[in-house]
Design an enzyme around this catalytic site. Sequence first.
Site, PDB file in Angstrom:
ATOM      1  N   GLU A  30     -38.250  -3.171   8.608  1.00  8.48           N
ATOM      2  CA  GLU A  30     -39.599  -2.708   8.964  1.00  8.48           C
ATOM      3  C   GLU A  30     -39.457  -1.567   9.964  1.00  8.48           C
ATOM      4  OE1 GLU A  30     -41.752  -7.084   8.531  1.00  8.48           O
ATOM      5  OE2 GLU A  30     -40.911  -6.477  10.456  1.00  8.48           O
ATOM      6  N   ASP A  43     -39.998  -9.655  17.071  1.00  2.00           N
ATOM      7  CA  ASP A  43     -39.045 -10.750  16.947  1.00  2.00           C
ATOM      8  C   ASP A  43     -37.624 -10.251  16.745  1.00  2.00           C
ATOM      9  OD1 ASP A  43     -40.330 -13.092  17.509  1.00  2.00           O
ATOM     10  OD2 ASP A  43     -40.090 -13.952  15.513  1.00  2.00           O
ATOM     11  N   LYS A  72     -42.424 -16.733  12.173  1.00  2.52           N
ATOM     12  CA  LYS A  72     -43.667 -16.034  12.513  1.00  2.52           C
ATOM     13  C   LYS A  72     -44.653 -16.939  13.237  1.00  2.52           C
ATOM     14  CE  LYS A  72     -47.478 -13.407  10.451  1.00  2.52           C
ATOM     15  NZ  LYS A  72     -48.093 -12.939   9.181  1.00  2.52           N
ATOM     16  N   ASP A  98     -49.836  -8.054   9.864  1.00  2.00           N
ATOM     17  CA  ASP A  98     -48.432  -7.740   9.670  1.00  2.00           C
ATOM     18  C   ASP A  98     -48.221  -6.274  10.007  1.00  2.00           C
ATOM     19  OD1 ASP A  98     -47.877 -10.303   8.885  1.00  2.00           O
ATOM     20  OD2 ASP A  98     -47.953  -9.864   6.730  1.00  2.00           O
ATOM     21  N   ASP A 140     -49.383 -19.965   7.605  1.00  2.00           N
ATOM     22  CA  ASP A 140     -50.766 -19.501   7.610  1.00  2.00           C
ATOM     23  C   ASP A 140     -51.674 -20.435   6.817  1.00  2.00           C
ATOM     24  OD1 ASP A 140     -49.531 -18.838   5.231  1.00  2.00           O
ATOM     25  OD2 ASP A 140     -49.625 -16.679   5.570  1.00  2.00           O
TER      26      ASP A 140
END
Length: 652
Positions: A21, A50, A194, A218, A366
């Site tokens: 990312e 993270d 997460k 995100d 989630d």
Amino acid sequence: THEEELPAVDVFVCTADPVIEPPTLVVNTVLSVMSYNYPTRKLAVYLSDDGCSELTFYALHQASQFAKHWIPFCKRRNIEPRSPDAYFDKPTARPSGQDLLELCFYVKKLYEEMKSRIETMAEKGSVPPETRSQHKGFLQWGRHNNVTKRNHQSIVEIVIDGREEDAVDEDGDRLPTLVYVAREKRPQFHHNFKAGAMNALIRASSEMSNGAVILNLDCDMFSNDPDAIRDALCFFLDEQSGHRIAFVQHPQQYFNVTKNDLYGNSPLQTDKVELAGMGGYGAALYIGTGCFHRREALCGNKYSSKVDGQGSINWKSNDVNGRGRSSQKTAKEMEEASKVLVSCSYEEGTRWGKEMGLVYGCPVEDVVTGMKIQCNGWKSIYYRPQKEAAFLGVAPNTLEISLIQHKRWAEGLFQIFLSSYCPLVYGHKRLPLGAQLGYCTYLLWAATAFPTLCYLVLAPLCLLQGIPLFPQVSSPWFIPFAYVYGARTIYSLVEGLMCGYTVKGWWNLQRVVLLRRSSSYVFSFVDTVAKQLGLSKASGFAVTAKVVTEDVRRRYEEEVMEFGSSSTTFIIVATVAMVNLFGLVGGIGKWWWVDGGMSLMGLQFGLCSVVVGLNLPVYVALFFRRDDGCLPVDVMFKAVGLASLAACLMAI
């Protein structure tokens, strides 16, 4: 004014790996939410890293400087979208008028310079000493700290303190608060992926801004609508039912989906029909991004009908000054207090991860968290605005990434079904029956693998051996089989076209669903059962790559399926395709000339023909393509060999 009555909003952006990312992707999302049409003193943005990367912190620091130009540029000119990359890539990003054109070029130049600095630093892999002096936060990555991704201290740095007088943009308007958070990680502590990062952000933000509403995103999903917060607040502040709303979930939509949605990344029927139907029960699924939460519901509080005289929750009850309970503390004091809240040992012996915050122990934290909130008496809203999408993300642009993503989702969902959180048990008398069954539709994705494989493998093999599995065409019993398949296909096609699919897009979706069920869901089912029996360790969290090479991107835009590896997944896909090709070709050769043969084996011929048609890109990748995206030669030999072996064993 009414602006003063608006609740404080905290925005959580989560990232985990600066390689998969890229920092430029992350800061584009951050800049898009910093530019909301919302009072900046009531807006705070938190980035959870993270990966604990100094490169990500450097990118965030650079973005905080660029924000002084970007935010006023967006608000003065009503620029949309407010992600710089997305805006400058638009063909219409050249405003009319010389002054506006010069301003646009100036801001674009500033952005490209910032982007170049970030990418240069990412290529070097570290931040040089002369750059570290730009912010005290870089001291956290000093040599004496020995920071690694999985072993480091708590890092909380307020990059922009929205309370400070000098925290203003070039127009003199106040900037929103911007905070970098890297929760502590130690090898002896499970960090809960997460879910753990989100819970750390909930606690850290409560010490600083304590916004009554939390938006979580995100890092690859930028805000596409500058008024998205105000739209969501219409539900929370509704006088009739707002007091019962726990969260408002937007659909997961993407900006890079091809015309015919090659990998079925944006399932319009699911978004517009199924998830909307779940929202009708007040049980919209929480899908982990693009979601506005009521803080008290996310923190585990059960719904209470005690409301104020206005018929809704008093949003200012915990936030009199609009800046949280620590409005009188200095930035240093808030940072130190927050570091304790995001430490490894803080959650020990507490209700976090069980009754408070996101639920631990599941790869799809989630969905189970959303269901738990609903079982606490709250309602949820599924909101798909008629105007432009509120959030746009990056869709997987290779088949392998798409299948890996679905493997993780299906595995986590099946784990929920087999756990104490099964909606038919945990949701009994807490959720409407329709909502319970709606959840099961997704929780049982993995369980569809083996029935699908039976049709994909047994039908062609039996066709080769002359074993009829279905009634012959001349039999009256043929009618119900033909009706079920025909009616389902026609209904699905019509519904898909009404939802916005092209015919080719609908066909692509059928292919991708077939590939998922015959590969990803098989692994999901096996892994989940193995874990339940204690034969395998707990699930990991696979972060999917957000960047690909130019060749891969070009093939994706041309809607050419990307394979390119010898993974077990592709061996299974190719083997199933070859079994059906052998079955169809061998069946025709064997039964075409036999009187009544086609009538006897008609349904199996039809089934094999459809499967072969869906697998045409697989055959092309096996035998005809020579680019890097084809299936390697070893996959072809293994697939042909396994398919031949299956046919021979069937003949014994």
